[in-house]
Design a protein around this motif. Structure first.
Motif, mmCIF file in Angstrom:
data_model
loop_
_atom_site.group_PDB
_atom_site.id
_atom_site.type_symbol
_atom_site.label_atom_id
_atom_site.label_comp_id
_atom_site.label_asym_id
_atom_site.label_seq_id
_atom_site.Cartn_x
_atom_site.Cartn_y
_atom_site.Cartn_z
ATOM 1 N N ILE A 1 34.531 42.328 37.654
ATOM 2 C CA ILE A 1 35.205 42.007 38.927
ATOM 3 C C ILE A 1 35.686 40.555 38.899
ATOM 4 O O ILE A 1 36.822 40.252 39.301
ATOM 5 N N GLY A 2 34.850 39.679 38.360
ATOM 6 C CA GLY A 2 35.228 38.265 38.268
ATOM 7 C C GLY A 2 36.447 38.069 37.379
ATOM 8 O O GLY A 2 37.354 37.284 37.695
ATOM 9 N N LEU A 3 36.487 38.793 36.274
ATOM 10 C CA LEU A 3 37.628 38.696 35.355
ATOM 11 C C LEU A 3 38.900 39.196 36.037
ATOM 12 O O LEU A 3 39.976 38.596 35.900
ATOM 13 N N ALA A 4 38.756 40.287 36.767
ATOM 14 C CA ALA A 4 39.923 40.842 37.463
ATOM 15 C C ALA A 4 40.397 39.884 38.553
ATOM 16 O O ALA A 4 41.604 39.675 38.737
ATOM 17 N N ALA A 5 39.453 39.282 39.257
ATOM 18 C CA ALA A 5 39.810 38.341 40.319
ATOM 19 C C ALA A 5 40.598 37.167 39.742
ATOM 20 O O ALA A 5 41.618 36.744 40.303
ATOM 21 N N GLY B 1 44.322 36.460 40.648
ATOM 22 C CA GLY B 1 44.378 35.342 41.588
ATOM 23 C C GLY B 1 43.907 35.732 42.975
ATOM 24 O O GLY B 1 44.420 35.249 43.984
ATOM 25 N N LEU B 2 42.939 36.637 43.013
ATOM 26 C CA LEU B 2 42.416 37.119 44.298
ATOM 27 C C LEU B 2 40.929 36.791 44.394
ATOM 28 O O LEU B 2 40.262 36.625 43.374
ATOM 29 N N PRO B 3 40.418 36.699 45.602
ATOM 30 C CA PRO B 3 38.964 36.488 45.723
ATOM 31 C C PRO B 3 38.196 37.745 45.262
ATOM 32 O O PRO B 3 38.637 38.869 45.548
ATOM 33 N N ALA B 4 37.107 37.526 44.546
ATOM 34 C CA ALA B 4 36.318 38.650 44.013
ATOM 35 C C ALA B 4 35.793 39.542 45.130
ATOM 36 O O ALA B 4 35.640 40.754 44.948
ATOM 37 N N ASP B 5 35.537 38.954 46.278
ATOM 38 C CA ASP B 5 34.948 39.717 47.382
ATOM 39 C C ASP B 5 35.800 40.915 47.787
ATOM 40 O O ASP B 5 35.271 41.933 48.235
ATOM 41 N N GLY B 6 37.092 40.791 47.633
ATOM 42 C CA GLY B 6 37.977 41.860 48.096
ATOM 43 C C GLY B 6 38.195 42.964 47.081
ATOM 44 O O GLY B 6 38.921 43.917 47.353
ATOM 45 N N LEU B 7 37.574 42.826 45.895
ATOM 46 C CA LEU B 7 37.819 43.810 44.842
ATOM 47 C C LEU B 7 36.726 44.872 44.822
ATOM 48 O O LEU B 7 35.571 44.600 45.136
#
Lengths: 748, 165
Positions: A145-149, A153-159
């Protein structure tokens, strides 16, 4: 058989796959280094605070790797023994990674490929490996999730995650596309963001066992089915006993028999190698006929075995000495219990394939501990451990330390004599019966006092036993290593310390007993070779304690279930006791002639699963035959991963323990074991199988996993004894309850 | 050289006529279904069908088998298309280690061919030669009852695709 090569092939494929995490994973680390630590007997370097066996192997990519094309491989140091562990571990990983279980490939115990998790034993696999994989998977998911965030360029919380990908609105980033280098080559953290148990979709559901179809369709599923190019078959000719010495050997004619390739001799270790398996069997018989042995009488007479064990030197370990205030006892009871030697009795005799090739000894084995076995083999062969590879390949159910390690040593010794040729050794039935290490004969004694209210105020218990652990890593713990011209003597046996215990496993009752003293009399000298048999001393200790509890309940004129609840404060224990009683319809039908109900409870090791068992038996006065009619169990295994897997283990445990308890004792005379097959060591057959067995699970979502594999063994034995007492008024204190013993107790 | 018919295929086997069928199945024909358990006819792990009847392959020399029809576990179905009894065992998850199960399936198959609707007592009596050490008996019995409910068990007299070793 694919086991020998598929891992290598798939490893190569993984290595070839561009961008795979696997590239970052040095094949030199961490297992070989770790293993040496283990094998120095000091145990692996532990990282305190990490969950489960992450403490032994903290790097996440030792447990989980994701290839660029998305393939997920999970590694465990535990082995499938028929207990269904592969399926449960896949479920745990799939749940936390948010992938379909069918997309996970699981690699089990292999010294050149998986973490060193010691033995697959002690009902530890879910606690150790299951917990490690659960946390590793959750942490890998967080990393993804962190890598995707970062990429989006998005906050990890929303993934979110799902179906093997990180999801951001309409955007889907498959896991394989997110890992390109060393991302998972990081140390695990003490805490993980685990899924909320109420959202579990894979954990707690029944996933069909992944290993069953191959086994039922005749695919290569066992080490017995391994066929390697140029493979030869060997049979071992053992001495008639451990004390026997070889006087003469006529081997020349054997080597001229059809198909015979070689007779291998090293001291008392005799093997014959042939092209075809049955040729090896025939040549083995001929070699046995050509061997003359001096076989002195060394065994005590069987009727005197308990007196013999009482007379042997014992080390005294006080494992509980509790002195809390309580009123005086007004009535004291005493009793002594006995358990005879019992066999693991695997249906498939032990088997292994070994291949000495380019200086490396590869052994396919159904050992419960590939790393400890490797250490023992390396010592026996005088080879560096890194040049010995042990790959777990399934065998028949073992139920503890059976012949698996010994036959691996047999195969390795023969393979050393024939470099370049794979050698398959399968024991014959009598090899397994005569030479597997048995579950030890044991004695217990107890004394307890009841106060005026029928409450136990004093409790004194001693258990006398040999060791329950003669497994590798020592070469001297391998049977054939003792028979070599330069023998490796067995090491001095040691007790397993509390809280797990060996002979004293479950010797401390879970009940609230104000004044209690429990002593383990550890007998180092072993009249017969013994080791770990499913549940170790817990079988005998729970049998003794729970039988005696019924004796006390009778003295207190209290119902056995009510008596247990009166002395039990543990909330979870109380719930399984009440659940089993309710589901059974306790106390059952009290009216039928020769029928009776029995109840027993234990929490395995006082650390594992809680199990209460109620059963109904029928006793036939004329024959002394005891029949288990039905059994109802209630089990609290903490967080349940595979409900049907637990039911299968408990059902099996009940039937196996009933077989031990009603029928089984190893026999011996003068200088040899006489239990050499299923006619001289009878076990449960279909004619005596109960009418019904029910297992009810007490669900504990979010609680730690509690191993269940051995939880039924002790309670079943005591429930049977208590039911017999109820049915016909006799108290059986010696296992097994053979028809002869039952008739004697009945005065028939 | 001895000719035997296994799962509808004829094989010429170069083995001593005294060789038990079990070793020929496993070692010469590379069929895994029949298992070595005791070599004494005490456990049933090696059970196969000879002319439709359950037989201990560990005790049956190949010399008595020419002209007779041998069926092994592999002859009942494949992983892609399990046979009726195999399906029932999977549905009941009737295995732990699974080592004894092929023999159980073969004897159950023979029973259901002879008695398509057996009573519980008949099932237990028929299965008595088979040993299981994991204690999977309750599930094995349930699987046999389930297979019986599914209707008549095919007899597999002809060649079955996919069973050639």
């Amino acid at each position: 058989m694919t086991a020998c090569t598929s891992q290598d092939v798939s490893r190569r494929n993984l290595l070839k796959a561009g961008g795979a995490l696997f590239l970052s994973f040095s094949l030199m680390r961490p297992y070989d280094l770790l293993a040496q630590g283990v094998e120095s007997a000091a145990g692996p370097v532990k990282v305190p605070g990490l969950p489960g066996d992450l403490a032994k192997e903290p790097m996440l990519d030792a447990w989980i790797r994701i290839a660029a094309e998305g393939g997920i491989t999970v590694f465990t140091g535990k082995a499938e023994l028929g207990q269904g562990i592969k399926t449960a571990l896949i479920q745990v990983a799939a749940e936390q990674l948010d992938v379909d279980p069918s997309l996970i490939r699981l690699v089990t115990a292999d010294t050149h490929g998986t973490p060193n998790e010691g033995f697959t034993a002690g009902s530890h696999s879910m606690q150790e490996s299951g917990t490690a994989i659960m946390h590793a998977a959750a942490q890998v998911r967080e990393i993804l999730i962190g890598l995707a965030a970062a990429r989006l360029g998005l906050p990890a919380d929303g993934l979110r995650t799902g179906e093997g990908a990180v999801l951001a609105g309409e955007t889907r980033l498959p896991y394989g596309a997110l890992v390109s280098g060393h991302e998972l080559h990081v140390q695990a953290q003490p805490h993980s963001r685990l899924k909320d148990p109420s959202t579990h979709r894979v954990i707690g559901r029944d996933l069909p066992r992944v290993d069953i179809p191959a086994k039922l369709m005749g695919a290569a599923a066992y080490v017995h089915d391994l066929r390697l190019p140029g493979m030869l078959h060997a049979r071992i000719v053992r001495p008639p006993s451990d004390a026997a010495r070889l006087i003469a050997l006529e081997a020349g004619a054997v080597e001229r028999m059809p198909g015979a390739v070689r007779v291998v001799r090293d001291g008392l270790f005799l093997a014959v190698v042939a092209e075809r398996e049955f040729q090896a069997v025939v040549a083995g018989r001929a070699l046995a006929a050509g061997a003359r042995w001096n076989n002195p009488t060394t065994l005590p007479p069987q009727p005197e075995i308990f007196a013999h064990l009482e007379a042997l030197r014992a080390d005294e370990h006080v494992i509980l000495d509790r002195q809390e205030s309580a009123g005086p006892g007004v009535r004291t009871l005493e009793a002594a219990y006995r358990r005879h030697y019992q066999l693991h009795g695997s249906i498939g005799p032990s088997c292994a394939v070994a291949w000495l090739q380019d200086g490396t000894m590869t052994v396919w084995t159904h050992s419960q501990g590939v790393y400890p076995l490797r250490a023992a083999l390396a010592e026996m062969l005088g080879m560096p451990p890194e040049q010995v590879r042990c790959i777990h390949t399934e065998g028949a159910g073992c139920y503890g330390h059976n012949g698996a390690d010994d036959v691996a040593a047999d195969a390795a010794l023969v393979a050393r004599a024939l470099p370049g040729r794979p050698i398959r050794v399968q024991w014959m039935r009598e090899d397994e019966h005569l030479w597997e290490p048995y579950g030890p004969a044991m004695l217990t004694r107890m004394r307890a006092a009841l106060d005026a209210e029928g409450r136990i105020v004093d409790w004194a218990y001693t258990v006398r036993s040999n060791t329950h652990l003669t497994r590798p890593p020592g070469a001297g713990q391998l049977l054939p290593a003792r028979h070599l011209a330069q023998p490796f003597p067995p090491p001095e046996p040691k007790p397993i310390p509390q809280p797990e215990g060996g002979g004293d496993r479950n010797a401390i009752p879970l009940y609230a007993l104000p004044r209690a003293r429990v002593v383990h009399h550890f007998v180092p000298e072993m009249p017969l070779r013994v080791s770990a048999l499913r549940s170790l001393g817990a079988y005998m200790n729970v049998f003794s304690i729970e039988s005696f509890l019924d004796e006390l309940a009778a003295a207190a004129n209290t119902d056995p279930v009510a008596f247990r609840l009166k002395h039990m404060e543990d909330r979870r224990a109380r719930e399984v006791i009440m659940t089993a009683a309710e589901r059974f319809g306790w106390p059952g039908d009290r009216q039928r002639e020769g029928r009776g109900s029995g109840f027993a409870f234990a929490r395995y090791k006082n650390l594992g699963a809680y199990a209460a068992i109620a059963c109904e038996v029928e006793v036939e006065r004329e024959t002394g035959r005891v029949r288990l009619v039905r059994a109802v169990a209630a089990v609290d295994a903490g967080q349940v991963v595979s409900p049907d897997g637990i039911r299968n283990q408990i059902e099996g445990g009940i039937l196996q323990s009933a077989s031990w308890t009603l029928y089984e004792q190893a026999t011996f005379a003068e200088n040899q074991i006489t239990s050499r097959d299923w006619s001289t060591y009878p076990i449960l057959r279909f004619a005596s199988v109960p009418e019904r067995v029910e297992v009810h699970l007490v669900e504990r979502p979010g609680e730690p996993f509690l191993g269940t594999g051995e939880a039924a063994q002790g309670p079943t034995a005591a429930a049977l004894a208590n039911a017999v007492a109820y049915a016909v008024g006799i108290r059986l204190r010696e296992v097994p309850f053979t028809q002869t013993r039952v008739k004697a107790a009945l005065g028939v | 050289m001895i000719r035997i018919s296994v799962n509808g295929y004829e094989h010429t086997v170069d083995a001593d006529p005294a060789t038990p069928l079990l070793y020929v199945l496993r070692d010469h024909l590379a069929l895994n279904g029949a298992k070595f358990g005791c070599g004494l006819g005490q456990c049933g792990a090696c059970t196969v069908l000879v002319d439709g009847k359950a037989a201990f392959s560990c005790l049956t020399p190949i010399s008595v088998l020419p002209g007779r029809r041998i069926t092994t576990l592999e002859g009942l179905g494949t992983p892609e298309e399990p046979g009726q009894v195999q399906k029932a065992f999977i549905a009941e998850q009737a295995a732990q280690c699974g080592y004894c199960i092929p023999g159980m399936i073969m004897r159950a198959h023979a029973l259901l061919q002879a008695r398509p609707d057996p009573s519980e007592a008949e099932i237990r009596a028929a299965m008595d030669p088979q040993l299981c050490r994991c204690g999977t008996h309750m599930r094995i019995l349930a699987a046999i009852r389930r297979a019986a409910r599914e209707g008549a068990v095919p007899s597999y007299v002809g060649t079955i695709e996919g069973t050639r070793p």
